[in-house]
Design an enzyme around this catalytic site. Structure first.
Site, PDB file in Angstrom:
ATOM      1  N   HIS A 154     -15.534   6.726   5.422  1.00  0.00           N
ATOM      2  CA  HIS A 154     -14.630   6.982   4.292  1.00  0.00           C
ATOM      3  C   HIS A 154     -15.438   7.194   3.014  1.00  0.00           C
ATOM      4  O   HIS A 154     -16.616   6.843   2.948  1.00  0.00           O
ATOM      5  CB  HIS A 154     -13.677   5.809   4.083  1.00  0.00           C
ATOM      6  CG  HIS A 154     -12.517   5.810   5.038  1.00  0.00           C
ATOM      7  ND1 HIS A 154     -12.596   5.269   6.301  1.00  0.00           N
ATOM      8  CD2 HIS A 154     -11.249   6.294   4.907  1.00  0.00           C
ATOM      9  CE1 HIS A 154     -11.427   5.421   6.900  1.00  0.00           C
ATOM     10  NE2 HIS A 154     -10.595   6.047   6.085  1.00  0.00           N
ATOM     11  N   LYS A 158     -13.741   3.313  -1.214  1.00  0.00           N
ATOM     12  CA  LYS A 158     -12.928   2.434  -0.345  1.00  0.00           C
ATOM     13  C   LYS A 158     -13.440   0.999  -0.437  1.00  0.00           C
ATOM     14  O   LYS A 158     -14.645   0.756  -0.398  1.00  0.00           O
ATOM     15  CB  LYS A 158     -12.958   2.938   1.102  1.00  0.00           C
ATOM     16  CG  LYS A 158     -12.022   2.163   1.998  1.00  0.00           C
ATOM     17  CD  LYS A 158     -11.688   2.918   3.267  1.00  0.00           C
ATOM     18  CE  LYS A 158     -10.789   2.111   4.183  1.00  0.00           C
ATOM     19  NZ  LYS A 158      -9.485   1.814   3.593  1.00  0.00           N
TER      20      LYS A 158
HETATM   21  P1  NAD Z   1      -6.549   3.358  -5.829  1.00  0.00           P
HETATM   22  O1  NAD Z   1      -7.414   2.227  -6.302  1.00  0.00           O
HETATM   23  O2  NAD Z   1      -6.855   4.743  -6.284  1.00  0.00           O
HETATM   24  O3  NAD Z   1      -5.014   3.064  -6.223  1.00  0.00           O
HETATM   25  C1  NAD Z   1      -4.398   1.792  -6.205  1.00  0.00           C
HETATM   26  C2  NAD Z   1      -3.474   1.730  -7.417  1.00  0.00           C
HETATM   27  O4  NAD Z   1      -2.671   0.535  -7.332  1.00  0.00           O
HETATM   28  C3  NAD Z   1      -4.221   1.664  -8.768  1.00  0.00           C
HETATM   29  O5  NAD Z   1      -3.737   2.676  -9.627  1.00  0.00           O
HETATM   30  C4  NAD Z   1      -3.901   0.265  -9.278  1.00  0.00           C
HETATM   31  O6  NAD Z   1      -3.850   0.189 -10.702  1.00  0.00           O
HETATM   32  C5  NAD Z   1      -2.522   0.052  -8.652  1.00  0.00           C
HETATM   33  N1  NAD Z   1      -2.094  -1.353  -8.656  1.00  0.00           N
HETATM   34  C6  NAD Z   1      -2.822  -2.477  -8.431  1.00  0.00           C
HETATM   35  N2  NAD Z   1      -2.055  -3.582  -8.577  1.00  0.00           N
HETATM   36  C7  NAD Z   1      -0.795  -3.144  -8.889  1.00  0.00           C
HETATM   37  C8  NAD Z   1       0.438  -3.796  -9.156  1.00  0.00           C
HETATM   38  N3  NAD Z   1       0.562  -5.141  -9.134  1.00  0.00           N
HETATM   39  N4  NAD Z   1       1.526  -3.036  -9.431  1.00  0.00           N
HETATM   40  C9  NAD Z   1       1.427  -1.680  -9.462  1.00  0.00           C
HETATM   41  N5  NAD Z   1       0.278  -1.008  -9.231  1.00  0.00           N
HETATM   42  C10 NAD Z   1      -0.813  -1.728  -8.933  1.00  0.00           C
HETATM   43  O7  NAD Z   1      -6.581   3.247  -4.236  1.00  0.00           O
HETATM   44  P2  NAD Z   1      -6.136   4.354  -3.150  1.00  0.00           P
HETATM   45  O8  NAD Z   1      -7.327   5.122  -2.689  1.00  0.00           O
HETATM   46  O9  NAD Z   1      -4.942   5.104  -3.645  1.00  0.00           O
HETATM   47  O10 NAD Z   1      -5.753   3.403  -1.906  1.00  0.00           O
HETATM   48  C11 NAD Z   1      -4.752   2.396  -2.044  1.00  0.00           C
HETATM   49  C12 NAD Z   1      -4.572   1.678  -0.700  1.00  0.00           C
HETATM   50  O11 NAD Z   1      -4.010   2.589   0.255  1.00  0.00           O
HETATM   51  C13 NAD Z   1      -5.878   1.159  -0.060  1.00  0.00           C
HETATM   52  O12 NAD Z   1      -5.598  -0.110   0.549  1.00  0.00           O
HETATM   53  C14 NAD Z   1      -6.177   2.188   1.024  1.00  0.00           C
HETATM   54  O13 NAD Z   1      -6.931   1.682   2.105  1.00  0.00           O
HETATM   55  C15 NAD Z   1      -4.770   2.539   1.471  1.00  0.00           C
HETATM   56  N6  NAD Z   1      -4.628   3.823   2.181  1.00  0.00           N
HETATM   57  C16 NAD Z   1      -3.816   3.825   3.271  1.00  0.00           C
HETATM   58  C17 NAD Z   1      -3.561   5.000   3.953  1.00  0.00           C
HETATM   59  C18 NAD Z   1      -2.561   4.986   5.096  1.00  0.00           C
HETATM   60  O14 NAD Z   1      -2.272   6.053   5.687  1.00  0.00           O
HETATM   61  N7  NAD Z   1      -1.987   3.824   5.431  1.00  0.00           N
HETATM   62  C19 NAD Z   1      -4.170   6.191   3.542  1.00  0.00           C
HETATM   63  C20 NAD Z   1      -4.989   6.169   2.402  1.00  0.00           C
HETATM   64  C21 NAD Z   1      -5.206   4.977   1.721  1.00  0.00           C
END
Ligand code: NAD
Length: 266
Positions: A154, A158
């Protein structure tokens, strides 16, 4: 359906807002961000490169749950656990895409599924869900003389490892073999490790650049090797799948569902 996006300024959050915009039958109910985020007060649609929606990003998650039919959550484990409790209180469906939960956090999400429809998947892509099925099938057919190793790569941002998808592939392989992954998982190898333990399922993690998500499951015997791989080309893929899951929750009773239910594989 009215769909709320928590963490709507994140990498996935912006993609999710775009996917709601592009999906017939889905309407953006609003978006939240962490209280300290610079994005509070901005228009979630404009932040995602879309025309203005008239909405403003708030930090009050309860207000968003009350205004939504389903909420999609790709944030951080501690926030997602709090959101699961709100889903249970308001009866709003939840699509938690966040990965990296502890066993205790995962148990809290499962508890919330007693009062709300929750579709949880380590990966919302159709291709990975086919890969999960193939992995379980191959593990069952090949037997213990084949060592199983799971490799993932990744992007450099990540924060959890191995990826949720790699662990789900490990679970699928363990289920195919009829064993408990917790008993056979080999997560770290470093230094004088000794020979590979027969029957273990190994994980290797690579991080770098902007790789969206690569996963391979390798079955290796003395004489031959099978490798099944999936490569995600665009993270919009996960967002589209998650919005599809959100629409699927309409009229679903409370319960913990998987993407396999949404795709009709089960
Ligand atoms: P990122 O850090 O870009 O985004 C996370 C966002 O959540 C940030 O903007 C942060 O400010 C916000 N946040 C944190 N606490 C919060 C709260 N209490 N209320 C509201 N917002 C809040 O991360 P990302 O790359 O977008 O990934 C996020 C998650 O999704 C990770 O755990 C990643 O592994 C997962 N993910 C899952 C899949 C899937 O298909 N299941 C695919 C991609 C990413």
């Amino acid at each position: 359906m009215k769909i709320g996006i928590v963490g709507c300024a994140g990498r996935m959050g912006r993609m999710l807002v775009q996917a709601v915009h592009a999906t017939p039958g889905a309407e953006l109910a609003g978006g939240t961000e962490a209280a300290h985020s610079d994005a509070i007060g901005e228009d979630p649609a404009m932040l995602a490169g879309l025309p203005g929606s008239g909405l403003k990003i708030i930090s009050d998650a309860r207000a968003l749950f009350e205004a939504s039919d389903a909420v999609v959550d790709f944030t951080v484990p501690v926030a997602t656990v709090a959101h699961a409790a709100l889903a249970a209180e308001t009866g709003t469906a939840l699509i938690p895409g966040t990965t990296g939960f502890s066993q205790e956090e995962q148990a809290l999400i499962e508890k919330a599924a007693g009062s709300a429809a929750i579709v949880q998947a380590a990966n919302y892509s159709v291709g990975v869900n086919v890969l999960l099925g193939l992995t379980a099938q191959a593990a069952e057919m090949l037997g213990p003389e084949f060592d199983i190793e799971i490799l993932e790569m990744h992007h450099r941002h990540k924060v959890d490892a191995p990826s949720g998808t790699a662990l789900a592939l490990g679970e699928a392989a363990a289920a195919g073999r009829g064993v408990d992954l917790n008993q056979v998982s080999d997560r770290v190898r470093d230094g004088q490790t000794g020979e590979r333990t027969v029957g273990n399922i190994g994980f290797a993690t690579l991080r770098g650049g902007m790789v969206v998500g690569d996963h391979s499951v390798i079955f290796a015997s003395d004489d031959e090797r099978i490798e099944i791989s999936h490569k995600a080309a665009d993270r919009g893929l996960f967002a589209k799948g998650a919005i599809r899951a959100a629409l699927w929750t309409k009229d679903q009773p409370p319960g913990l569902y998987s993407m396999r239910n949404v795709l009709g594989f089960d």
